[in-house]
Write a protein that holds these residues in place. Structure first.
Motif, PDB file in Angstrom:
ATOM      1  N   THR A  80       0.689  -1.025  -0.210  1.00 41.16           N
ATOM      2  CA  THR A  80       0.151  -0.164  -0.246  1.00 41.16           C
ATOM      3  C   THR A  80       0.838   1.101  -0.202  1.00 41.16           C
ATOM      4  O   THR A  80       1.910   0.758   0.632  1.00 41.16           O
ATOM      5  N   HIS A  81       0.362   1.933  -0.774  1.00 39.97           N
ATOM      6  CA  HIS A  81       1.647   3.475  -0.740  1.00 39.97           C
ATOM      7  C   HIS A  81       0.099   4.736  -1.366  1.00 39.97           C
ATOM      8  O   HIS A  81      -0.487   4.230  -2.004  1.00 39.97           O
ATOM      9  N   GLU A  82       0.721   5.443  -0.991  1.00 43.58           N
ATOM     10  CA  GLU A  82      -0.250   7.000  -1.841  1.00 43.58           C
ATOM     11  C   GLU A  82      -0.393   7.184  -2.854  1.00 43.58           C
ATOM     12  O   GLU A  82      -1.500   7.835  -3.694  1.00 43.58           O
ATOM     13  N   ASN A  83       0.740   6.588  -3.936  1.00 48.45           N
ATOM     14  CA  ASN A  83       0.469   6.819  -5.550  1.00 48.45           C
ATOM     15  C   ASN A  83       0.270   5.324  -5.804  1.00 48.45           C
ATOM     16  O   ASN A  83       0.868   5.007  -7.525  1.00 48.45           O
ATOM     17  N   LEU A  84       0.228   4.242  -4.889  1.00 47.09           N
ATOM     18  CA  LEU A  84      -0.849   2.860  -5.768  1.00 47.09           C
ATOM     19  C   LEU A  84      -2.600   3.088  -5.300  1.00 47.09           C
ATOM     20  O   LEU A  84      -2.641   3.382  -4.461  1.00 47.09           O
ATOM     21  N   ILE A  85      -3.308   2.357  -6.753  1.00 50.24           N
ATOM     22  CA  ILE A  85      -4.732   2.466  -6.460  1.00 50.24           C
ATOM     23  C   ILE A  85      -4.864   1.756  -4.979  1.00 50.24           C
ATOM     24  O   ILE A  85      -4.338   0.381  -5.120  1.00 50.24           O
ATOM     25  N   ALA A 130       3.691   8.914 -10.333  1.00 47.54           N
ATOM     26  CA  ALA A 130       3.535   7.107 -10.690  1.00 47.54           C
ATOM     27  C   ALA A 130       5.022   7.170 -10.265  1.00 47.54           C
ATOM     28  O   ALA A 130       5.369   5.853  -9.468  1.00 47.54           O
ATOM     29  N   ALA A 131       6.043   7.900 -10.590  1.00 51.91           N
ATOM     30  CA  ALA A 131       7.311   7.021 -10.548  1.00 51.91           C
ATOM     31  C   ALA A 131       7.925   6.694  -8.741  1.00 51.91           C
ATOM     32  O   ALA A 131       8.631   6.119  -8.464  1.00 51.91           O
ATOM     33  N   ARG A 132       7.255   7.306  -7.800  1.00 50.90           N
ATOM     34  CA  ARG A 132       7.636   7.511  -6.436  1.00 50.90           C
ATOM     35  C   ARG A 132       6.177   5.989  -6.007  1.00 50.90           C
ATOM     36  O   ARG A 132       7.162   4.717  -5.236  1.00 50.90           O
ATOM     37  N   GLY A 133       4.870   6.024  -6.688  1.00 51.25           N
ATOM     38  CA  GLY A 133       4.576   4.296  -6.710  1.00 51.25           C
ATOM     39  C   GLY A 133       5.022   3.534  -6.751  1.00 51.25           C
ATOM     40  O   GLY A 133       5.386   1.928  -5.937  1.00 51.25           O
ATOM     41  N   LEU A 134       6.168   3.651  -8.436  1.00 48.37           N
ATOM     42  CA  LEU A 134       6.269   2.384  -8.844  1.00 48.37           C
ATOM     43  C   LEU A 134       7.496   2.537  -8.179  1.00 48.37           C
ATOM     44  O   LEU A 134       8.433   0.714  -8.318  1.00 48.37           O
ATOM     45  N   TRP A 163      -6.092  15.309  -9.228  1.00 47.62           N
ATOM     46  CA  TRP A 163      -4.919  15.313 -10.092  1.00 47.62           C
ATOM     47  C   TRP A 163      -2.836  14.966  -9.607  1.00 47.62           C
ATOM     48  O   TRP A 163      -2.353  14.897 -10.566  1.00 47.62           O
ATOM     49  N   ASN A 164      -4.086  13.947  -8.370  1.00 49.08           N
ATOM     50  CA  ASN A 164      -2.246  13.160  -7.796  1.00 49.08           C
ATOM     51  C   ASN A 164      -2.270  11.699  -8.878  1.00 49.08           C
ATOM     52  O   ASN A 164      -3.478  11.502  -8.927  1.00 49.08           O
ATOM     53  N   SER A 165      -1.892  11.639  -8.794  1.00 52.95           N
ATOM     54  CA  SER A 165      -1.883  10.059  -9.792  1.00 52.95           C
ATOM     55  C   SER A 165      -1.526   9.022  -9.100  1.00 52.95           C
ATOM     56  O   SER A 165      -0.637   9.114  -8.121  1.00 52.95           O
ATOM     57  N   LYS A 166      -1.678   7.695  -9.546  1.00 53.90           N
ATOM     58  CA  LYS A 166      -1.654   6.360  -8.648  1.00 53.90           C
ATOM     59  C   LYS A 166      -1.088   5.309  -9.387  1.00 53.90           C
ATOM     60  O   LYS A 166      -2.020   4.932 -10.809  1.00 53.90           O
ATOM     61  N   VAL A 167      -0.783   4.176  -9.107  1.00 54.46           N
ATOM     62  CA  VAL A 167      -0.575   3.184  -9.976  1.00 54.46           C
ATOM     63  C   VAL A 167      -1.413   2.013 -10.199  1.00 54.46           C
ATOM     64  O   VAL A 167      -1.727   2.107  -8.907  1.00 54.46           O
ATOM     65  N   SER A 168      -1.896   1.424 -11.152  1.00 49.71           N
ATOM     66  CA  SER A 168      -2.575   0.544 -11.157  1.00 49.71           C
ATOM     67  C   SER A 168      -2.053  -0.600 -11.772  1.00 49.71           C
ATOM     68  O   SER A 168      -1.585  -0.884 -12.674  1.00 49.71           O
ATOM     69  N   ASP A 169      -3.673  -1.575 -11.702  1.00 48.59           N
ATOM     70  CA  ASP A 169      -3.331  -2.871 -12.245  1.00 48.59           C
ATOM     71  C   ASP A 169      -2.642  -3.692 -12.243  1.00 48.59           C
ATOM     72  O   ASP A 169      -1.121  -3.489 -12.957  1.00 48.59           O
TER      73      ASP A 169
END
Length: 380
Positions: A80-85, A130-134, A163-169
């Motif tokens: 879990t992370h703020e930049n992951l869905i 997105a880079a932080r999530g990855l 407009w905060n981005s989150k990596v998904s799937d």
């Protein structure tokens, strides 16, 4: 499987509740789709409360099935992370298999690449999130394991209302050892053409650097304002080789998205952003940066750009955006010099009706009509 479902029983949502929330999967509630199936929106109660959510409904004809379904649940529950869905629930009643996520109201990044409202700062910030999530997925979190996403692309980066981005799937993700310099897998090739690492595509060797390559493609999409491929005859033509060649020949003017919202780019910010994007696409995996290094460079690009955005009050930024060709400046003094020479607004296509503007920069400017070319000039 019984122990698995017991572990995640707090995530279970009844099918009848989902049907009620989506009006029995009414097409009017469809907000997207992909390699898993259609995605619907609706309001439902879940373990965190009640909110608008996204329901991803498995359609087996698209090729994904039970393994991807349960892997997604496991991955998003463990990582879990703020930049992951965020995963809010699931349903596996009858013939239905449905994943329930937080609702990203602004949809996926691919829909906004050519947006006329996103500023350069917003574009950098979306990429940085997105880079932080990855990067979080790639780093060792104390268990000597890392996650390789395997399907990084702009349509798998979702944007919330701010407009905060989150990596998904995460259905195609692989877990590998993090105590090795290169965690390599010989595996079947999955992912999306255009974004795939050439080494992975040619040899079936998957590493975390494969994700880095895919992310580099996304960075170029954001820079160029378009997807990385275009239709060609009966197939698709990748634009990545052309983008790389233009960068190496210093022909950036042929790449940058030509819209008012991407004007006034700080040169240092542009160079930093483009350099890290190009490094991600390096043919040699050893020469590609880590995702933590990508985060650092994007933070620098954002920091370089922010002073440019705050040089003039917000109410006058539209005037500067309308200047053709775009103004590039890094200080109030540079802006004064540029404006003192006179600048054209939108090539004469836009009429400004303000008689006198005070820019709070220690000087005034007036908008007046040029009789010779009917353009509008700003004079300091």
């Amino acid at each position: 499987m019984d122990s698995f479902t017991k572990e995640f029983e707090h995530l279970f949502i009844k099918l009848e509740d989902i049907k009620s929330a989506t009006n029995n999967f009414d097409e009017k509630n469809v907000i997207g789709g992909g390699g898993f199936g259609k995605v619907y929106k609706g309001e439902v109660s879940h373990y965190k409360g009640r909110s608008m959510v996204a329901f991803k409904r498995l359609d087996r004809k698209f090729g994904q099935g039970d393994p991807e379904f349960w892997k997604e649940i496991m991955m998003l529950s463990c990582y879990t992370h703020e930049n992951l869905i965020s995963l809010l629930g699931y349903c596996n009643e009858g013939c239905e298999m449905i994943l329930v996520y937080e609702h990203a109201s602004n949809g996926s990044l691919d829909r906004h690449l050519s947006s006329t409202t996103l500023t350069w700062t917003q574009r950098i910030k979306i990429c940085l999130d997105a880079a932080r999530g990855l990067s979080y997925l790639h780093e060792d979190k104390g268990n000597h394991q890392r996650v390789i996403h395997r399907d990084i692309k702009s349509s798998n980066i979702l944007l919330d209302e701010n407009w905060n981005s989150k990596v998904s799937d995460m259905g195609l993700a692989r877990i590998g050892p993090a105590n090795q310099q290169y965690s390599a897998f010989f595996t079947n090739i999955v992912g999306t053409p255009g974004y795939l690492d050439p080494v992975y595509l040619d040899m079936g060797i998957l590493t975390k650097e494969s994700d880095v390559y895919s992310f580099g493609v996304v960075l170029f999409e954001v820079l160029c304002g378009r997807l990385c491929f275009e239709k060609y005859n009966d197939g698709f033509l990748s634009l990545v080789p052309t983008w790389k060649k233009s960068c190496k020949l210093n022909k950036m003017d042929k790449l940058i998205f030509k819209d008012n919202t991407v004007k006034n780019i700080d040169p240092t910010s542009l160079i930093t952003f483009t350099d890290i994007a190009l490094r991600c696409l390096n043919k040699s995996r050893e020469a590609r940066p880590t995702m933590s290094a990508v985060v650092e460079k994007l933070e620098i690009a954002l920091k370089s750009q922010e002073p440019v955005d705050h040089l003039i009050p917000k109410e006058y930024q539209e005037i500067v955006k309308a200047v053709v060709p775009p103004l590039i400046y890094r200080s109030v003094e540079e802006l004064k010099v540029l404006l003192s020479k006179g600048v054209v607004l939108n090539g004469g296509k836009t009429i400004s009706r303000g008689p006198m503007l005070q820019l709070s920069l220690g000087f005034q400017c007036t908008c007046e009509m040029s009789i010779l070319d009917t353009s509008y000039l700003i004079h300091a």
